[in-house]
Scaffold this motif. Structure first.
Motif, short mmCIF file in Angstrom:
data_model
loop_
_atom_site.label_atom_id
_atom_site.label_comp_id
_atom_site.label_asym_id
_atom_site.label_seq_id
_atom_site.Cartn_x
_atom_site.Cartn_y
_atom_site.Cartn_z
N PRO A 28 0.65 -1.14 0.11
CA PRO A 28 -0.02 0.12 -0.04
C PRO A 28 0.77 1.15 0.07
N THR A 29 0.62 2.34 -0.76
CA THR A 29 1.11 3.48 -0.94
C THR A 29 0.33 4.59 -1.25
N MET A 30 0.79 5.88 -0.94
CA MET A 30 0.12 6.89 -1.31
C MET A 30 0.82 7.76 -2.61
N GLY A 31 1.64 6.91 -3.26
CA GLY A 31 2.28 7.37 -4.57
C GLY A 31 3.46 8.25 -4.25
N TYR A 32 3.73 8.99 -5.25
CA TYR A 32 4.91 9.89 -5.48
C TYR A 32 6.14 8.99 -5.04
N LEU A 33 6.27 7.92 -5.67
CA LEU A 33 7.16 6.94 -5.14
C LEU A 33 8.96 7.25 -5.20
N HIS A 34 9.27 6.81 -4.28
CA HIS A 34 10.98 6.86 -4.17
C HIS A 34 11.46 5.50 -3.87
N GLU A 35 12.74 5.40 -3.72
CA GLU A 35 13.32 4.06 -3.72
C GLU A 35 12.73 3.49 -2.15
N GLY A 36 12.33 4.09 -1.22
CA GLY A 36 11.97 3.30 -0.29
C GLY A 36 10.49 2.74 -0.49
N ARG A 73 1.78 14.49 -6.21
CA ARG A 73 1.16 13.51 -6.82
C ARG A 73 1.81 13.45 -8.33
N ASP A 74 2.35 12.30 -8.79
CA ASP A 74 2.62 12.17 -10.34
C ASP A 74 2.35 10.84 -10.82
N PHE A 75 1.27 10.31 -10.98
CA PHE A 75 0.74 8.97 -11.48
C PHE A 75 1.35 8.36 -12.64
N ASP A 76 1.92 9.25 -13.63
CA ASP A 76 2.58 8.67 -14.83
C ASP A 76 3.90 8.31 -14.51
N ARG A 77 4.64 9.24 -13.54
CA ARG A 77 5.78 8.72 -13.17
C ARG A 77 5.93 7.65 -12.21
N ASP A 78 4.84 7.48 -11.40
CA ASP A 78 4.80 6.25 -10.74
C ASP A 78 4.40 5.02 -11.36
N CYS A 79 3.90 5.08 -12.30
CA CYS A 79 3.46 3.94 -13.16
C CYS A 79 4.93 3.61 -13.99
N ALA A 80 5.73 4.29 -14.41
CA ALA A 80 6.83 4.21 -15.04
C ALA A 80 7.90 3.26 -14.17
N LEU A 81 7.90 3.79 -12.89
CA LEU A 81 8.67 3.32 -12.00
C LEU A 81 8.37 1.94 -11.53
N MET A 82 6.99 1.59 -11.51
CA MET A 82 6.43 0.38 -10.99
C MET A 82 6.39 -0.66 -12.32
N GLU A 83 6.22 -0.15 -13.30
CA GLU A 83 6.39 -1.12 -14.62
C GLU A 83 7.66 -1.74 -14.64
#
Ligand code: AMP
Length: 287
Positions: A28-36, A73-83
């Motif tokens: 579970p996250t609130m997005g704006y993902l980082h290395e953690g 918030r940056d959902f597109d960037r989050d998606c690239a990192l998750m991909e």
């Protein structure tokens, strides 16, 4: 990578995966993902055959004067990192889907949420426990991963899982830090260069407390004082709390005989930062 926005659809996905014998990990996250966040995902990937990440800025866990509207918030960037992990499925619901009109059921862990952040953020952990319970019912994970960065949150979830018989294994993951020691956080994006420099005192203060214990000091008060000196020397930092508590119960302690949590919350300008470390006293020497 599939993006699911509706709770019912997520439940059907989870049920199908379970019936096919898949093991589901959830982060579970609130997005704006980082290395953690990414470290949790990699571990989830390792432990299960299906990895689901939720991206949801949960409105109920923010107080009226807190940063819900400005939360990055940056959902597109989050998606690239998750991909790149790769994540199988992203669950990104709308608040109205998780909290329809008439919503009135809450999950509340009692003692574990009283002190530390719970004392300054009334209702916060009740909202966290509730949304995580909902996510568990929607994503149906076998295993869920949480960071020790939010230590009281982790303990609250562990307590909830035990008390309410959730059939989910909770995995605690270590705090991921920047090279200079600052704990990674989505909120670090708010910091000016000066505030960021001051914020470094938080992790330095935790190290100072750790050094005291390593030197043989066992009085919690002395560890607190050592940390306080470092925090007071920092420029733009307003300490909200600095505590040494039992790492399991989160109750304040006087003498360190079992693992303790040293926990700090401080404001750098309008940004609230938290950090902590668990210290384990070496066994007393045998006479
Ligand atoms: P958040 O998006 O801030 O709600 O965090 C989602 C998950 O990532 C929580 O379990 C956090 O404890 C974890 N997390 C956040 N920052 C870190 C970090 N620096 N190191 C490890 N885990 C983290």
């Amino acid at each position: 990578m599939e993006i699911i926005r509706e709770a019912g659809q997520m439940q059907r996905w989870a049920e199908t995966a379970r019936l096919a014998g898949e093991k589901i990990a959830c982060v579970p996250t609130m997005g704006y993902l980082h290395e953690g966040h990414l470290s949790l995902m990699r571990e989830g990937r390792r432990r299960a055959s299906r990895l689901v990440v939720s991206v949801f800025v949960n409105p109920t866990q923010f107080g009226p004067s807190e940063d819900l509207n400005s939360y990055p918030r940056d959902f597109d960037r989050d998606c690239a990192l998750m991909e790149a992990i790769p994540v199988d499925t992203v669950f990104a619901p709308q608040p109205a889907d998780l909290y329809p009109p008439g919503f009135q059921t809450w999950v509340e862990a009692a003692e574990i949420t009283r002190g530390l952040c719970g004392a300054y953020r009334p209702g916060h952990f009740r909202a966290v426990a509730t949304v995580v319970a909902k996510l568990f019912n929607i994503i149906k994970p076998h295993v869920a991963l949480f960071g020790e960065k939010d230590y009281q949150q982790l303990r609250t979830i562990e307590q909830m899982v035990r008390d309410l018989n959730f059939d989910v294994e909770i995995v605690a993951m270590p705090i991921v830090r920047e090279a200079d020691g600052l704990a990674m956080s989505s909120r670090n994006a708010y910091l000016s260069p000066e505030q960021r420099a001051s914020a470094l005192a938080i992790s330095r203060a935790l190290r100072a407390a750790g050094q005291k214990l390593a030197q043989g000091v066992r009085r919690a008060q002395e560890l607190r004082e050592a940390a306080r000196v470092v925090l007071d020397a920092a420029g733009e930092l307003n300490v909200q709390y600095l505590e040494v508590v039992d790492a399991q119960t989160l109750e304040p302690i006087g003498l360190i005989e079992a693992p303790v949590l040293v926990a700090i919350a401080a404001w750098a300008g309008r940004t609230r930062l938290i950090d902590n470390c668990v210290l384990v006293p070496p066994p007393a020497p045998t006479p």
